[in-house]
Design an enzyme around this catalytic site. Structure first.
Site, short mmCIF file in Angstrom:
data_model
loop_
_atom_site.label_atom_id
_atom_site.label_comp_id
_atom_site.label_asym_id
_atom_site.label_seq_id
_atom_site.Cartn_x
_atom_site.Cartn_y
_atom_site.Cartn_z
N LYS A 121 80.34 48.89 45.78
CA LYS A 121 81.40 49.69 44.99
C LYS A 121 81.22 51.11 44.82
O LYS A 121 80.20 51.64 44.64
CB LYS A 121 81.31 48.85 43.68
CG LYS A 121 82.48 49.46 42.48
CD LYS A 121 82.55 48.66 41.24
CE LYS A 121 83.71 48.98 40.37
NZ LYS A 121 83.64 48.27 38.98
N SER A 196 87.99 46.91 37.76
CA SER A 196 87.96 48.27 38.68
C SER A 196 87.19 47.92 39.82
O SER A 196 87.01 48.57 40.96
CB SER A 196 87.19 49.33 38.01
OG SER A 196 85.96 48.69 37.60
N SER A 220 86.31 44.57 34.42
CA SER A 220 86.40 44.91 36.11
C SER A 220 85.78 43.80 36.99
O SER A 220 86.06 44.08 38.24
CB SER A 220 85.68 46.20 36.19
OG SER A 220 86.13 47.18 35.37
#
Length: 523
Positions: A121, A196, A220
């Protein structure tokens, strides 16, 4: 403490049999390889991570074959959804895969993820790779060192191929930023992927990665998992160490795994978890706990269903009905399910969440905010968090932290009656990708950019682990998920219930994305 590595598994099947069965690998959440009936590469990317690992270790597959298969899949599908960003040069990646193969042939000690392609990520620093955090301020930044999590993954043997997309600074449960643009939903590219960890979830759902890492503050790891029919796991604070600026005042944000099935989720968590000297508040227990078998009898387990928190939290029509239908799988397992919530004012918890988030998240952006030139490049949500924090005194922070403690105590007391608590992974179905965030839900106007994730944030405030699992699909084909929540530090119990639920729900949840068929045609 270093993560412990499982022993090499020697599958008792030849290469042809392995590839023919790859699409039906045990525990696949959506059996996505089925859409690619022809072609060896598509069979490889359809394998679950545990089987892929075993095939590499036993020389049924080479690391080079695996690398090329996943890079081909990214080339075919990623232009439609924009999940993987900062993709590295193929020739260099294949060379790294060749080196991994050479280690196996030399019979060197290897890690549990040896040779698996991985994209971290873009909130995680990986040495030598771009580290933008979705911000134009850092669009040209290259990480000089590995964050704790990247170092563990590297030690476990992954080959970093790039990053997965995230909203700017991870703020908001919808993945878009001015550096790379928006990530689109794996089941409908006109819709949001969530966030996210949106890039991570979509990359998993479309077989572009075998595993994915993510982080979770306001859902997220949970929202994008639910919206893309995969699994995500928000862990207890301290279970997985993180590289942070302040090691003594822990944020409510945590790191955790994402995968296409529960067994793979446990595999990645076994690498991520465990104490690190640079994170003094991380748990002493290592990741070996998550290598244990997940099978367990769930008969008699007591499950609370949150519903709409007794009318306190609005949901888009259809969300609760779909998730309530998923509860039948738990009843089939012999669990007792009833609707219930902790005895504490929800509005009080939400108000304190907003304040504490502003203090914690805004603090990390304050230096940028104080520079007028860089402040002009911050998105409104980032400015909102900083200004929330600026309005608080130290005594205010303490008062809101006490409310958080009261809430977590109410939840702890609640778990004296129930073994698990279940609720949806979001209050809405995936919305239009061009929409910044929902303005209202079921007639209730949203006052902040994250209020539409209020129910999920309540679990953040409790400190409890929450495992996101697929719940099913709406009539328009959009996915939704459920959260399986357990007491603090009870990650293994979450995994065991999720594994039983997955086995009981497999036929209902096995719906590959239409984009996999598109990838097969090369379009």
């Amino acid at each position: 403490m270093e993560p412990s590595f499982p022993e090499t598994v020697e599958p008792e099947f030849d290469r042809r049999t392995l590839l023919s069965l790859a699409a039906f690998a045990i525990g696949g959440a959506s059996a996505p390889g089925i859409a690619f009936a022809a072609g060896q590469n598509s069979d490889i990317v359809g394998m679950d991570a545990v089987s892929l690992r075993d095939a590499i270790r036993s020389r049924k597959l080479s690391c080079v074959e695996v690398m090329n298969a996943f890079l081909d899949q990214i080339e075919a599908v990623n232009p439609t959804v924009n999940a993987v960003v900062s993709l590295q040069d193929r020739a260099a990646l294949v060379k790294q895969a060749e080196a991994r193969d050479a280690q196996i042939f030399r019979k060197e000690a290897i890690g549990p993820l040896h040779g698996l392609p991985h994209a971290a990520k873009d909130l995680v620093g990986v040495a030598g790779l771009p580290f933008t955090m979705g911000s134009p301020i850092f669009k040209d930044r290259i990480a000089k060192t590995d964050a704790v999590q990247a170092a563990r993954l590297r030690t476990a043997g992954v080959v970093f191929i790039g990053k997965t997309n995230t909203p700017e600074f991870g703020l908001g449960s919808h993945t878009f930023n001015p550096v790379f643009g928006a990530t689109r939903n794996a089941y409908d590219p006109s819709k949001s992927a969530g966030g996210s960890s949106g890039g991570a979830a979509v990359a998993l759902a479309l077989n572009m990665l075998p595993l994915a890492d993510g982080s979770d503050y306001a859902g997220s790891l949970r929202n994008p998992a639910g919206w893309n029919n995969v699994y995500g796991f928000r862990t207890s604070i301290g279970r997985v160490p993180a590289t942070v600026r302040d090691v003594w005042l822990p944020t409510m944000g945590v790191i955790g795994p994402m995968a296409r099935n529960v067994r793979d989720l446990a595999l990645l968590l076994s690498v991520q978890a465990g104490h690190d000297a640079a994170a003094p508040l991380s748990m002493e227990s290592g990741g070996g706990l998550f290598e244990h078998p997940l099978h367990a009898d769930m008969k008699g387990k007591r499950i609370a269903w949150a519903g709409d928190f007794k009318g306190s939290v609005p949901y888009e029509p259809g969300v609760l009905d779909l998730c309530r239908d998923a509860l039948k799988s738990f009843q089939d397992l012999g669990c007792h399910v009833e609707e219930a919530c902790p005895n504490y004012p929800i509005d009080k918890v939400w108000d304190s969440f907003i304040k504490l988030r502003g203090w914690q998240q805004g603090g990390g952006i304050l230096e940028l905010y104080n520079d007028p030139a860089r402040r002009a490049l911050l998105k409104p949500e980032a400015i909102y968090e900083v200004e929330q924090g600026l309005g608080l005194s130290a005594f205010d922070v303490t008062a809101h932290s006490v409310i958080r403690s009261e809430w977590s105590e109410a939840v702890r007391t609640f778990f004296q009656r129930y073994d698990f608590w279940i609720m949806p992974t979001a209050q809405t179905f995936p919305f239009d990708v061009d929409q910044r965030w929902p303005a209202e839900i079921a007639g209730h106007k949203m006052k902040t950019y994250h209020e539409w994730m209020e129910a999920v944030c309540l679990i953040t405030m409790s400190g409890c682990p929450a495992l996101a699992a697929p719940a099913g699909f709406a009539s328009n084909g959009l996915p939704m998920g459920i959260q399986i929540i357990a007491p603090v530090h009870a990650e293994m119990e979450c995994l065991r219930l999720a594994a039983a639920y997955q086995a009981a729900s497999q036929p209902r949840l096995s719906r590959p994305s239409p984009l996999l068929g598109r990838g097969r045609r090369g379009s």
